[in-house]
Write a protein that holds these residues in place. Structure first.
Motif, mmCIF file in Angstrom:
data_model
loop_
_atom_site.group_PDB
_atom_site.id
_atom_site.type_symbol
_atom_site.label_atom_id
_atom_site.label_comp_id
_atom_site.label_asym_id
_atom_site.label_seq_id
_atom_site.Cartn_x
_atom_site.Cartn_y
_atom_site.Cartn_z
ATOM 1 N N MET A 93 6.869 11.663 30.483
ATOM 2 C CA MET A 93 6.986 12.379 30.439
ATOM 3 C C MET A 93 8.054 13.018 32.659
ATOM 4 S SD MET A 93 8.092 15.840 29.588
ATOM 5 C CE MET A 93 7.473 15.891 28.336
ATOM 6 N N ALA A 94 7.055 12.670 33.732
ATOM 7 C CA ALA A 94 7.338 12.848 34.963
ATOM 8 C C ALA A 94 9.432 12.475 34.544
ATOM 9 C CB ALA A 94 6.840 12.560 35.540
ATOM 10 N N ASP A 95 8.895 11.168 34.508
ATOM 11 C CA ASP A 95 10.614 10.326 35.097
ATOM 12 C C ASP A 95 11.635 11.112 34.094
ATOM 13 O OD1 ASP A 95 9.297 8.581 36.301
ATOM 14 O OD2 ASP A 95 9.420 7.506 34.600
ATOM 15 N N LEU A 96 11.245 11.201 33.193
ATOM 16 C CA LEU A 96 12.223 12.491 32.315
ATOM 17 C C LEU A 96 12.865 13.890 32.890
ATOM 18 C CD1 LEU A 96 11.251 11.711 28.363
ATOM 19 C CD2 LEU A 96 13.026 11.044 29.497
ATOM 20 N N LEU A 97 11.614 14.270 33.737
ATOM 21 C CA LEU A 97 11.807 15.759 34.539
ATOM 22 C C LEU A 97 12.703 15.454 35.482
ATOM 23 C CD1 LEU A 97 8.594 17.756 33.772
ATOM 24 C CD2 LEU A 97 10.405 18.343 32.360
ATOM 25 N N LYS A 98 12.480 14.169 36.373
ATOM 26 C CA LYS A 98 12.579 13.773 36.817
ATOM 27 C C LYS A 98 14.488 14.128 36.904
ATOM 28 C CE LYS A 98 12.778 12.888 41.377
ATOM 29 N NZ LYS A 98 13.601 13.971 42.846
ATOM 30 N N GLU A 99 15.099 13.730 36.170
ATOM 31 C CA GLU A 99 16.248 13.276 35.583
ATOM 32 C C GLU A 99 17.394 14.912 35.843
ATOM 33 O OE1 GLU A 99 17.372 11.374 32.208
ATOM 34 O OE2 GLU A 99 16.415 9.418 32.372
ATOM 35 N N GLY A 100 15.765 15.639 35.333
ATOM 36 C CA GLY A 100 17.020 17.047 35.418
ATOM 37 C C GLY A 100 16.827 17.551 36.573
ATOM 38 N N TYR A 101 15.807 17.643 36.587
ATOM 39 C CA TYR A 101 15.138 18.184 38.199
ATOM 40 C C TYR A 101 15.777 17.428 39.922
ATOM 41 C CZ TYR A 101 11.603 20.764 36.417
ATOM 42 O OH TYR A 101 10.133 21.369 35.612
ATOM 43 N N GLY A 102 16.556 16.242 40.168
ATOM 44 C CA GLY A 102 16.749 15.874 40.493
ATOM 45 C C GLY A 102 16.469 15.994 42.447
ATOM 46 N N ASP A 103 17.223 16.093 43.225
ATOM 47 C CA ASP A 103 16.526 16.355 44.832
ATOM 48 C C ASP A 103 16.520 17.790 44.284
ATOM 49 O OD1 ASP A 103 19.105 17.161 44.211
ATOM 50 O OD2 ASP A 103 19.659 16.196 46.588
ATOM 51 N N GLY A 104 16.876 18.990 43.330
ATOM 52 C CA GLY A 104 16.054 20.099 43.568
ATOM 53 C C GLY A 104 15.230 20.926 43.112
ATOM 54 N N VAL A 105 14.282 20.259 42.795
ATOM 55 C CA VAL A 105 12.756 20.672 42.562
ATOM 56 C C VAL A 105 11.474 19.761 43.289
ATOM 57 C CG1 VAL A 105 11.281 21.375 40.615
ATOM 58 C CG2 VAL A 105 13.102 22.027 40.243
ATOM 59 N N SER A 106 10.719 19.937 44.191
ATOM 60 C CA SER A 106 9.903 19.368 44.634
ATOM 61 C C SER A 106 8.898 18.787 43.253
ATOM 62 C CB SER A 106 8.792 19.418 45.724
ATOM 63 O OG SER A 106 10.596 19.549 46.976
ATOM 64 N N MET A 107 8.208 17.603 43.282
ATOM 65 C CA MET A 107 7.334 17.616 41.874
ATOM 66 C C MET A 107 5.782 17.133 41.948
ATOM 67 S SD MET A 107 10.219 15.519 39.068
ATOM 68 C CE MET A 107 8.563 15.411 37.859
ATOM 69 N N ASP A 108 5.020 17.855 40.881
ATOM 70 C CA ASP A 108 3.475 17.514 41.604
ATOM 71 C C ASP A 108 3.243 16.528 39.884
ATOM 72 O OD1 ASP A 108 1.139 17.120 41.167
ATOM 73 O OD2 ASP A 108 0.763 19.349 41.701
ATOM 74 N N HIS A 109 3.554 15.080 39.918
ATOM 75 C CA HIS A 109 3.810 13.980 39.065
ATOM 76 C C HIS A 109 2.843 14.655 37.870
ATOM 77 C CE1 HIS A 109 3.398 10.051 36.863
ATOM 78 N NE2 HIS A 109 4.319 10.232 37.432
ATOM 79 N N ASP A 110 1.508 14.088 37.945
ATOM 80 C CA ASP A 110 0.639 14.836 36.821
ATOM 81 C C ASP A 110 0.878 15.792 36.255
ATOM 82 O OD1 ASP A 110 0.121 11.494 37.028
ATOM 83 O OD2 ASP A 110 -2.067 12.510 37.766
ATOM 84 N N ARG A 111 0.724 16.771 36.866
ATOM 85 C CA ARG A 111 0.984 17.800 36.292
ATOM 86 C C ARG A 111 2.392 17.972 36.454
ATOM 87 N NH1 ARG A 111 -1.905 20.378 41.960
ATOM 88 N NH2 ARG A 111 -4.153 20.641 40.857
ATOM 89 N N SER A 112 3.279 17.646 36.217
ATOM 90 C CA SER A 112 4.329 17.932 35.787
ATOM 91 C C SER A 112 3.831 16.719 34.551
ATOM 92 C CB SER A 112 6.204 17.364 36.720
ATOM 93 O OG SER A 112 5.448 18.064 37.610
ATOM 94 N N GLY A 113 3.889 16.037 34.345
ATOM 95 C CA GLY A 113 3.684 14.982 33.639
ATOM 96 C C GLY A 113 3.012 15.407 31.910
ATOM 97 N N SER A 114 2.424 16.339 32.146
ATOM 98 C CA SER A 114 1.008 16.916 31.043
ATOM 99 C C SER A 114 2.090 18.030 30.492
ATOM 100 C CB SER A 114 0.457 17.690 31.756
ATOM 101 O OG SER A 114 0.730 19.159 32.654
ATOM 102 N N LEU A 115 3.090 18.113 30.758
ATOM 103 C CA LEU A 115 3.964 19.755 29.868
ATOM 104 C C LEU A 115 4.075 18.787 28.100
ATOM 105 C CD1 LEU A 115 6.041 21.795 30.380
ATOM 106 C CD2 LEU A 115 8.105 19.853 29.602
ATOM 107 N N TRP A 116 3.868 17.925 27.952
ATOM 108 C CA TRP A 116 4.101 17.408 26.628
ATOM 109 C C TRP A 116 2.932 17.742 26.070
ATOM 110 C CZ3 TRP A 116 -0.290 14.479 24.663
ATOM 111 C CH2 TRP A 116 -0.973 13.543 25.473
ATOM 112 N N MET A 117 1.727 18.316 26.555
ATOM 113 C CA MET A 117 0.473 18.348 26.260
ATOM 114 C C MET A 117 0.241 19.769 25.469
ATOM 115 S SD MET A 117 -1.984 16.627 29.000
ATOM 116 C CE MET A 117 -2.016 15.542 29.426
ATOM 117 N N GLN A 118 1.168 20.333 26.415
ATOM 118 C CA GLN A 118 1.675 22.273 26.738
ATOM 119 C C GLN A 118 2.333 22.467 25.458
ATOM 120 O OE1 GLN A 118 3.004 22.925 29.848
ATOM 121 N NE2 GLN A 118 1.532 21.652 31.643
#
Length: 609
Positions: free
Chosen positions: A488-513
């Motif tokens: 999930m974190a890798d897929l979100l990175k594709e959409g965020y590019g360099d425009g959003v600074s991510m928090d890997h595990d928290r970002s990657g929890s999106l599917w659980m939500q």
């Protein structure tokens, strides 16, 4: 902060009646539901008496009519139970009613499993001859589709087994939401308890610290149960892979799409087109960061207000939606407004225990119902516009046709809901620009981009996540919590590019939500195809309003009589091509262009020191 949040959430029993749905239209109370549910097992068992009697037109019609009558009652029982559990996840009796209704559905599937194999054992030419007679006029569509899926229908014995496993195979579908809605503690943000009902409002707060706390605590609560949630979802994937193989489909996505005759290319074309256009999203994140004057944009900033947000009452939203949908005609608007007000289709009060999200339901042929939580914001208005699109779709199709004619599919459905949002938004933007109200225009564009973020960013990302999870299981691999978080974190990175600074595990929890969407078996992608078709349909109203109105209302009224791809093609949209998705990205880019233009104007007008 809403009135309810300021005073503390009311108990469901104390909720204002005019802000709740008219569930009594289904059953007057739990006693009436109990009586109906207790009577259903005998009615369901009685359908078995039709086994071996489908070989004549009279015998087949008798079975179909009897089964329809049971299905209507079953739908009412299930709808009442599900609605009761939705509005109060802490009500153990409501949860028990929901579980019992699922068991009745499983009994129905198992008992009627004889029908398809027996039907398909008939001489096909003879059966098609029956379909050409007046008696079978209302049965033609569904029986033709059964014949179309003949290669995937198994023997009566196997069908009975597959029907019987529906209830146990639905367990994760109930456990995951129960965990999310009842057992997870999301902590506080700004001193306020974070709940499923207010998390969107809190992550949209003007106070960045409140946004951060709400976003991080919500993600952390899910991460605390990551292994349980991963095990549940992986089990669900394996179950669907098993069912696909049991029916001789090449893979699970084909099994999911085949009944509605949707080629898998629709999904892959969507995802490929999305990936090609992610630079538009990257640009938006940078424009948003500039508006907010932040050194970096974090994920808890993607919903932050660019301008002060206006309070939007429920009544104001109804007026806006009514004005926006005027091009569909007065009959449409009048029925819609009654549903939103005096007919009490909508449950929008915020109360303790209310689950997250929003939906429209119409099971039982009583009236459409809408579930949501009102937060006095433009986003609540947008949600209401979306869900009433579903409800009006049901009203114009399902409620105007015999039950034997198929309901519209989920693919059809997301077109109608997204169209209402787009049409209503267009009306508001025109009003704001004519009034020279730049601040309101920005707020409307924010709502649009928030809507696109959910349906045209999050949902394609979830769809790509879902497809990859299934592919891994089908290839014999495992799915662990770290696997899913990394994916999930890798897929979100594709959409965020360099425009959003991510928090890997928290970002990657999106599917659980998304504890409902992922268990709907290849549903998430349909939000993105829906918004794409909706915007292409909207363009037609600019070229020829009268023809566009006729075509679109015909699409709504047709319900499920045509397969979704065919129905949209008749309305002028070809989902087998990238064009609808490309057209919607052009709309998105137009919003970003205008936001950037308004940003430049703001900076030019600021006094210089």
């Amino acid at each position: 902060m809403t009135q309810h949040q300021a005073k503390g959430l009311p108990r469901r029993a104390d909720a204002a009646k005019d802000q709740t749905w008219d569930i009594e239209a289904i059953y007057a109370g739990t006693a009436a539901w109990e009586e109906a549910s207790q009577g259903l097992p005998g009615k369901i068992a009685g359908l078995a008496e039709h086994a071996g009697k489908l070989g004549t037109p009279e015998g087949l019609l008798a079975y179909l009519n009897a089964a329809d009558a049971v299905e209507v009652e079953l739908a009412k029982v299930m709808n009442y139970a599900s609605m009761g559990a939705s509005v109060d996840g802490k009500d153990a009796e409501a949860a028990a009613r929901r579980d019992r209704s699922v068991g009745l559905a499983s009994q129905y599937s198992s008992t009627t499993a004889f029908a398809r194999p027996e039907l398909l054992a008939l001489d096909e030419q003879k059966l098609r001859g029956w379909l050409d007679t007046p008696e079978f006029r209302d049965q033609q569509v569904r029986l033709s589709r059964i014949l179309r899926n003949k290669p995937h229908v198994r023997s009566a014995e196997v069908e009975a087994l597959l029907g019987a496993v529906q209830a146990p195979f639905a367990s994760e579908r109930g456990i995951h939401p129960a965990l999310a809605n009842m057992d997870l503690d999301f902590g506080k943000a700004g001193g306020q308890k974070v709940t499923q009902g207010n998390v969107d409002a809190l992550t949209s707060s003007e106070d960045r610290e409140v946004r951060r706390e709400a976003w991080e605590n919500y993600a952390d609560a899910h991460l605390a149960a990551k292994h349980s949630q991963a095990a549940m979802y992986a089990t669900n994937v394996r179950q669907n892979v098993f069912l696909a193989r049991a029916r001789h489909y090449p893979d699970a996505i084909s099994a999911s799409l085949a009944p509605d005759n949707i080629p898998t290319a629709v999904v892959t074309t969507l995802l490929d087109t999305y990936r090609r256009n992610t630079p538009i999203w990257h640009r938006y994140w940078n424009v948003r960061r500039a508006w907010l004057k932040l050194p970096e944009l974090r994920e808890y900033d993607v919903k932050a207000a660019l301008v002060p947000r206006r309070h939007v009452s429920y009544g104001q939203a109804v007026d806006w939606i009514a004005g926006g949908m005027a091009p569909l005609g007065q009959d449409y608007v009048n029925e819609m407004v009654k549903g939103l007000t005096t007919e009490r289709w909508v449950d929008y009060v915020e109360n303790e225990g209310k689950r997250q999200g929003a939906y429209s339901t119409s099971g039982g042929m009583v009236k459409p119902f809408i579930f949501m939580t009102w937060n006095d914001t433009m986003f609540s208005y947008s949600t209401l516009a979306h869900e009433i699109g579903h409800s009006m779709h049901s009203w114009l199709s399902s409620f105007q046709k015999p039950f034997s004619i198929p309901r519209y599919t989920l693919f059809h459905a997301e077109v109608a809901s997204n169209f209402n949002q787009a049409m209503s938004r267009k009306h508001l933007l025109r009003q704001a620009r004519e009034a020279g109200d730049t601040e309101f225009e920005v707020q409307i564009i924010e709502e649009a981009l928030s809507n696109f973020h959910r349906y045209f960013f999050i949902m394609p990302t979830l769809a790509a996540f879902e497809l990859e999870c299934y592919r891994r299981i089908e290839a014999g691999s495992s799915l662990s919590a770290p696997d899913m978080i990394n994916l999930m974190a890798d897929l979100l990175k594709e959409g965020y590019g360099d425009g959003v600074s991510m928090d890997h595990d928290r970002s990657g929890s999106l599917w659980m939500q998304f504890s409902t969407h992922l268990y709907a078996n290849f549903y998430a992608y349909q939000y993105a195809t829906g918004i794409s078709a909706a915007h292409q349909l909207l363009e037609m109203f600019d070229r020829d309003p009268q023809a566009a109105q006729e075509n679109y209302l015909r699409f709504l009224k047709s319900g499920g009589e045509l397969d979704p791809i065919e129905a949209l093609k008749e309305a002028g949209v070809d989902m087998l091509t990238p064009e609808p998705v490309e057209a919607t990205f052009r709309t998105l880019e137009g919003y970003v262009d205008r936001l950037e233009e308004l940003l430049q104007q703001r900076e030019q007008n600021q006094p210089k020191n």
